[in-house]
Design a protein around this motif. Structure first.
Motif, PDB file in Angstrom:
ATOM      1  N   PHE A 140       0.821  -1.210   0.000  1.00  0.00           N
ATOM      2  CA  PHE A 140       0.000   0.000   0.000  1.00  0.00           C
ATOM      3  C   PHE A 140       0.856   1.261   0.000  1.00  0.00           C
ATOM      4  O   PHE A 140       0.423   2.314  -0.467  1.00  0.00           O
ATOM      5  N   ASP A 141       2.078   1.135   0.518  1.00  0.00           N
ATOM      6  CA  ASP A 141       2.999   2.271   0.459  1.00  0.00           C
ATOM      7  C   ASP A 141       3.425   2.549  -0.975  1.00  0.00           C
ATOM      8  O   ASP A 141       3.693   3.698  -1.344  1.00  0.00           O
ATOM      9  N   ALA A 142       3.499   1.487  -1.780  1.00  0.00           N
ATOM     10  CA  ALA A 142       4.018   1.620  -3.142  1.00  0.00           C
ATOM     11  C   ALA A 142       2.930   1.879  -4.179  1.00  0.00           C
ATOM     12  O   ALA A 142       3.172   2.558  -5.178  1.00  0.00           O
ATOM     13  N   VAL A 143       1.730   1.348  -3.944  1.00  0.00           N
ATOM     14  CA  VAL A 143       0.660   1.443  -4.936  1.00  0.00           C
ATOM     15  C   VAL A 143      -0.642   1.850  -4.255  1.00  0.00           C
ATOM     16  O   VAL A 143      -1.057   1.196  -3.294  1.00  0.00           O
ATOM     17  N   PRO A 144      -1.309   2.930  -4.709  1.00  0.00           N
ATOM     18  CA  PRO A 144      -2.629   3.279  -4.156  1.00  0.00           C
ATOM     19  C   PRO A 144      -3.645   2.191  -4.511  1.00  0.00           C
ATOM     20  O   PRO A 144      -3.819   1.856  -5.683  1.00  0.00           O
ATOM     21  N   ILE A 145      -4.284   1.616  -3.500  1.00  0.00           N
ATOM     22  CA  ILE A 145      -5.236   0.520  -3.710  1.00  0.00           C
ATOM     23  C   ILE A 145      -6.557   0.867  -3.042  1.00  0.00           C
ATOM     24  O   ILE A 145      -6.585   1.255  -1.873  1.00  0.00           O
ATOM     25  N   ASN A 146      -7.643   0.699  -3.790  1.00  0.00           N
ATOM     26  CA  ASN A 146      -8.971   1.001  -3.254  1.00  0.00           C
ATOM     27  C   ASN A 146      -9.832  -0.237  -3.066  1.00  0.00           C
ATOM     28  O   ASN A 146     -11.046  -0.137  -2.903  1.00  0.00           O
ATOM     29  N   SER A 147      -9.217  -1.406  -3.095  1.00  0.00           N
ATOM     30  CA  SER A 147      -9.960  -2.653  -2.885  1.00  0.00           C
ATOM     31  C   SER A 147     -10.302  -2.823  -1.406  1.00  0.00           C
ATOM     32  O   SER A 147      -9.605  -2.299  -0.532  1.00  0.00           O
ATOM     33  N   ALA A 148     -11.357  -3.571  -1.142  1.00  0.00           N
ATOM     34  CA  ALA A 148     -11.652  -3.973   0.234  1.00  0.00           C
ATOM     35  C   ALA A 148     -10.648  -5.048   0.645  1.00  0.00           C
ATOM     36  O   ALA A 148     -10.158  -5.810  -0.199  1.00  0.00           O
ATOM     37  N   VAL A 149     -10.315  -5.085   1.938  1.00  0.00           N
ATOM     38  CA  VAL A 149      -9.298  -6.022   2.424  1.00  0.00           C
ATOM     39  C   VAL A 149      -9.823  -6.832   3.598  1.00  0.00           C
ATOM     40  O   VAL A 149     -10.433  -6.290   4.516  1.00  0.00           O
ATOM     41  N   ILE A 150      -9.611  -8.142   3.539  1.00  0.00           N
ATOM     42  CA  ILE A 150      -9.804  -9.011   4.693  1.00  0.00           C
ATOM     43  C   ILE A 150      -8.424  -9.577   5.014  1.00  0.00           C
ATOM     44  O   ILE A 150      -7.822 -10.275   4.202  1.00  0.00           O
ATOM     45  N   PHE A 151      -7.915  -9.247   6.192  1.00  0.00           N
ATOM     46  CA  PHE A 151      -6.605  -9.730   6.593  1.00  0.00           C
ATOM     47  C   PHE A 151      -6.701 -11.172   7.081  1.00  0.00           C
ATOM     48  O   PHE A 151      -7.655 -11.548   7.757  1.00  0.00           O
ATOM     49  N   THR A 152      -5.716 -11.971   6.706  1.00  0.00           N
ATOM     50  CA  THR A 152      -5.580 -13.331   7.248  1.00  0.00           C
ATOM     51  C   THR A 152      -4.303 -13.322   8.068  1.00  0.00           C
ATOM     52  O   THR A 152      -3.224 -13.053   7.527  1.00  0.00           O
ATOM     53  N   THR A 153      -4.404 -13.604   9.345  1.00  0.00           N
ATOM     54  CA  THR A 153      -3.267 -13.373  10.231  1.00  0.00           C
ATOM     55  C   THR A 153      -3.206 -14.375  11.364  1.00  0.00           C
ATOM     56  O   THR A 153      -4.222 -14.932  11.770  1.00  0.00           O
ATOM     57  N   ALA A 154      -2.004 -14.593  11.871  1.00  0.00           N
ATOM     58  CA  ALA A 154      -1.805 -15.447  13.040  1.00  0.00           C
ATOM     59  C   ALA A 154      -1.466 -14.616  14.262  1.00  0.00           C
ATOM     60  O   ALA A 154      -1.104 -15.148  15.297  1.00  0.00           O
TER      61      ALA A 154
END
Length: 251
Positions: free
Chosen positions: A65-79
């Motif tokens: 996101f620092d490199a490319v402007p993104i307007n998609s919705a995000v669901i994080f998958t995380t531990a």
């Protein structure tokens, strides 16, 4: 719905893809690193929804996101544990804790669809999230457990644990001397406290350490059966959807 998966562990990415397929959601592509994702987002139309892992092989996914402007919705998958996940809640980000539960996945997709008619806006404070995240290389994992036995407390070192299991809504620790101890937590909470290089959740019922594996036997329906030194109360079965990931974990 146009969906992509950004996940550096290919078995985990394929597993998530299969779970999305069951929900009737086709995955457009899978990306496995920060560099690959930046290149892809720089030259392709952005998807409606991104399933995004936090820790990729070449850095944190926030660098995308620092490199490319993104307007998609995000669901994080995380531990990551609940303290880090507070950041996602504060920023109205949905997340799924690994290993991903199918019911939780379906609920997250439903939540996205309910919000889909609204314009997506990723005004997210990634710096705040990064500050709240713990670097896995520096994370302090559980070394011992304190068990209350009547008026006494018993200390059990992690090296003495043969497995963890759930039974009748309780979570138990089983030791190499063939004794069970009730814990005041869930297997889900334990997963975040155990070193993932040493412990693996083979099913909804069991978490086992690698060093406790005595034998592995091919079982029915493409599953695997793990033989432990002393635990005999129930069969320790690697569920079919985790077999590939389990093999990767074994190395």
């Amino acid at each position: 719905m146009n969906v992509i998966i950004v996940e550096d562990e290919k078995p985990a990415a394929r597993l998530l893809q299969r779970k999305l397929d069951k929900l009737g959601i086709a995955t457009a592509t899978m990306l496995h690193s920060v560099e690959e994702a930046i290149q892809w987002f720089s030259s392709n139309a952005h998807p409606d929804l991104i399933f995004l892992d936090i820790q990729l092989s070449d850095g944190l996914s926030f660098e995308i996101f620092d490199a490319v402007p993104i307007n998609s919705a995000v669901i994080f998958t995380t531990a990551y544990d609940e303290y880090a996940l507070r950041a996602f809640k504060l920023n109205s980000i949905d997340y799924l804790l690994k290993p991903i539960d199918e019911d939780e996945l379906e609920a997250a997709v439903r939540k996205y669809r309910e919000r889909a008619p609204q314009p997506q806006n990723l005004s997210l404070d990634f710096e705040q999230i990064k500050r709240m995240l713990v670097n896995p290389a520096e994370k302090a994992y559980k070394k011992r457990f304190t068990i209350k036995m009547g008026q006494h407390l018993k200390m059990i070192n992690i090296e003495d644990v043969e497995c963890f299991f759930s039974e009748n809504k309780g979570t138990y620790l089983h030791t190499y001397d063939n004794r069970d101890y009730l814990l005041d937590c869930t297997l889900e909470q334990l997963e975040n406290e155990l070193d993932p290089s040493e412990f693996y959740r083979v099913s909804r019922k069991f978490i086992i350490p690698m060093k406790a594996i005595k034998d592995i036997v091919v079982y029915t329906n493409s599953r695997l059966k793990v033989i432990l030194p002393t635990y005999k109360d129930d069969e320790v079965i690697v569920s079919r959807e985790r077999v590939n990931d389990f093999r990767e974990w074994l190395g």
